[in-house]
Design an enzyme around this catalytic site. Structure first.
Site, short mmCIF file in Angstrom:
data_model
loop_
_atom_site.label_atom_id
_atom_site.label_comp_id
_atom_site.label_asym_id
_atom_site.label_seq_id
_atom_site.Cartn_x
_atom_site.Cartn_y
_atom_site.Cartn_z
N ARG A 129 -14.43 3.36 12.05
CA ARG A 129 -13.45 2.27 11.44
C ARG A 129 -13.90 1.14 10.97
O ARG A 129 -13.86 0.28 9.77
CB ARG A 129 -11.88 2.08 12.69
CG ARG A 129 -11.60 3.24 12.43
CD ARG A 129 -10.43 3.05 13.61
NE ARG A 129 -9.34 3.75 13.70
CZ ARG A 129 -9.37 4.87 14.64
NH1 ARG A 129 -10.18 5.17 15.48
NH2 ARG A 129 -8.51 5.81 14.83
N ASP A 185 2.14 -1.64 -3.97
CA ASP A 185 0.57 -1.25 -4.72
C ASP A 185 -0.51 -1.67 -5.74
O ASP A 185 0.19 -1.85 -6.39
CB ASP A 185 0.20 0.12 -4.05
CG ASP A 185 -0.27 0.76 -3.55
OD1 ASP A 185 -1.38 -0.06 -3.02
OD2 ASP A 185 -0.07 2.21 -2.25
N HIS A 232 -7.46 -0.22 18.74
CA HIS A 232 -7.74 0.99 18.23
C HIS A 232 -9.07 1.44 17.92
O HIS A 232 -8.01 1.65 16.68
CB HIS A 232 -6.26 0.89 17.69
CG HIS A 232 -5.88 1.50 16.31
ND1 HIS A 232 -5.14 2.56 17.02
CD2 HIS A 232 -5.43 1.46 14.85
CE1 HIS A 232 -4.61 3.30 16.36
NE2 HIS A 232 -5.47 3.03 14.81
N ASP A 253 -1.43 6.10 18.79
CA ASP A 253 -2.34 6.19 20.23
C ASP A 253 -1.75 6.80 21.91
O ASP A 253 -1.86 8.10 21.75
CB ASP A 253 -3.20 5.01 20.78
CG ASP A 253 -4.46 4.75 19.41
OD1 ASP A 253 -4.94 5.26 19.26
OD2 ASP A 253 -4.11 3.22 20.14
N GLY A 296 1.11 -1.31 -0.06
CA GLY A 296 0.04 -0.06 0.04
C GLY A 296 0.69 1.38 0.03
O GLY A 296 0.45 2.10 0.47
N ALA A 297 2.29 1.29 -0.75
CA ALA A 297 3.20 2.07 -0.95
C ALA A 297 2.46 3.49 -1.50
O ALA A 297 3.36 4.34 -1.14
CB ALA A 297 4.20 2.08 -1.11
#
Length: 336
Positions: free
Chosen positions: A106, A52, A196, A169, A26-27
């Site tokens: 999310r 990607d 998360h 976080d 996913g670069a």
């Protein structure tokens, strides 16, 4: 201990004793590009492999002009390209997926990102089963269990090598506290446990230098929903990408330091954890000591006050559902 400046002071100036291959899946995305840039600047990385569904060769060519020692290559969006990007990797970071937009949680991202993570996990299980897998793709509470289920099906699951990146976080908590107290964020060591997303993020201010902050509802909410703040500010143009890239790079750097023999490397991360397994919760984020084999020691939550106990209770309810959702997805959607 968890200073935001560590990635600069340790990664950029350290003299690496051992170099290694790191892959980013996913670069070419909003997180992937700045993450790849930070990794290109890390002297511990000798080879950076970028993948990607589009754009990776271009990102690779761009980064390859930066005058640091590591080599960079962007791979074509094919099965063989993905396999080549992964072979020999010690660390694989997965920021692939669609970003959140205003009004989205999310979990709204789940179906799209779950399929993406499932397929990338299959490639990892086949091409680099012994690599440390760092999952950034949201919802992390569900995508990490997806990766574990895929690795189990392939017979290569090692719980010590799978991490959900919750570093952001802790980064946010230290920054927000420093704004209130007028201190340097690197001096604020705030423990954050749980998961998360939303109420599963539990900052333990009672364990910090400012225990009174555990009663600051506005601060707690800001740490839990800091991502929403960014999504709203970007007005539909994306979610937290730059800060998330920094957090991912910091986690990768910590794993590299530990792999190269440094002792006492501790980071917060979402892992296969014994802490709440008796309640049917297989994954939990807490402080984890890292080593050459990945997870060396998982630290308990420690003492909490009455307010934080209520936060933990709420966290566990949602977290259990999130984890099960990931497992159920793989069972119902095994893929090709």
């Amino acid at each position: 201990m968890f200073a935001a400046s560590r990635i600069q002071t340790r990664a950029f100036s350290a003299s690496a004793r051992q170099l290694t291959k790191v892959s980013v899946l996913g670069a070419a995305g909003g997180i992937g590009q700045p993450l790849s840039l930070l990794l290109k600047l890390n002297p511990r990385v000798s080879e950076l492999a970028l993948y990607d569904i589009r754009g990776a060769p271009g990102v690779g060519a761009d980064l390859s002009h930066i005058n640091t020692k590591s080599t960079v290559k962007g791979y074509e969006p094919t099965a063989s390209g993905l396999a080549d990007a992964l072979k020999g990797s010690e660390i694989v970071l997965i920021p692939a997926g669609v970003p959140r937009k205003p009004g989205m949680t999310r979990d709204d991202l789940f179906n799209t990102n779950a399929s993406i993570v499932r397929d990338l996990a299959k490639a990892c299980a086949e091409s680099c089963p012994e690599a440390n897998i760092l999952v950034i793709s949201n919802p992390v509470n569900s995508t990490v269990p997806i990766v574990s289920e895929i690795f189990k099906k392939a017979g290569v699951y090692n719980p010590k090598r799978l991490f959900g990146v919750t570093t952001l976080d802790v980064v946010r908590a230290s920054r927000f506290v420093s704004e209130i107290k007028g201190t340097d964020p690197k001096d604020e060591n705030i423990t954050v446990v749980g998961g998360h997303s939303g109420v599963t993020i539990v900052p333990l201010f009672s364990q910090s230098k400012h225990p009174e902050l555990s009663k600051n509802e506005q601060l707690i909410h800001r740490v839990q929903f800091g991502g929403d703040e960014v999504v709203k500010a970007k007005d539909g143009a994306g979610s937290a990408t730059l800060s998330m890239a920094m957090a991912g790079a910091r986690m990768a750097e910590s794993l590299l330091r530990a792999a190269q023999g440094e002792k006492g490397v501790i980071e917060p991360t979402f892992v296969d954890s014994p802490l709440y397994k008796d309640q049917g919760i297989d994954f939990f984020a807490s402080k984890v000591e890292l080593g050459p084999n990945g997870v060396e020691k998982i630290y308990p939550v420690g003492p909490v006050d009455e307010v934080e106990q209520k936060l933990l209770d709420a966290c566990l309810v949602d977290l259990k559902k999130n984890i099960q959702k990931g497992k159920d997805f793989v069972a119902a959607n095994p893929g090709k």
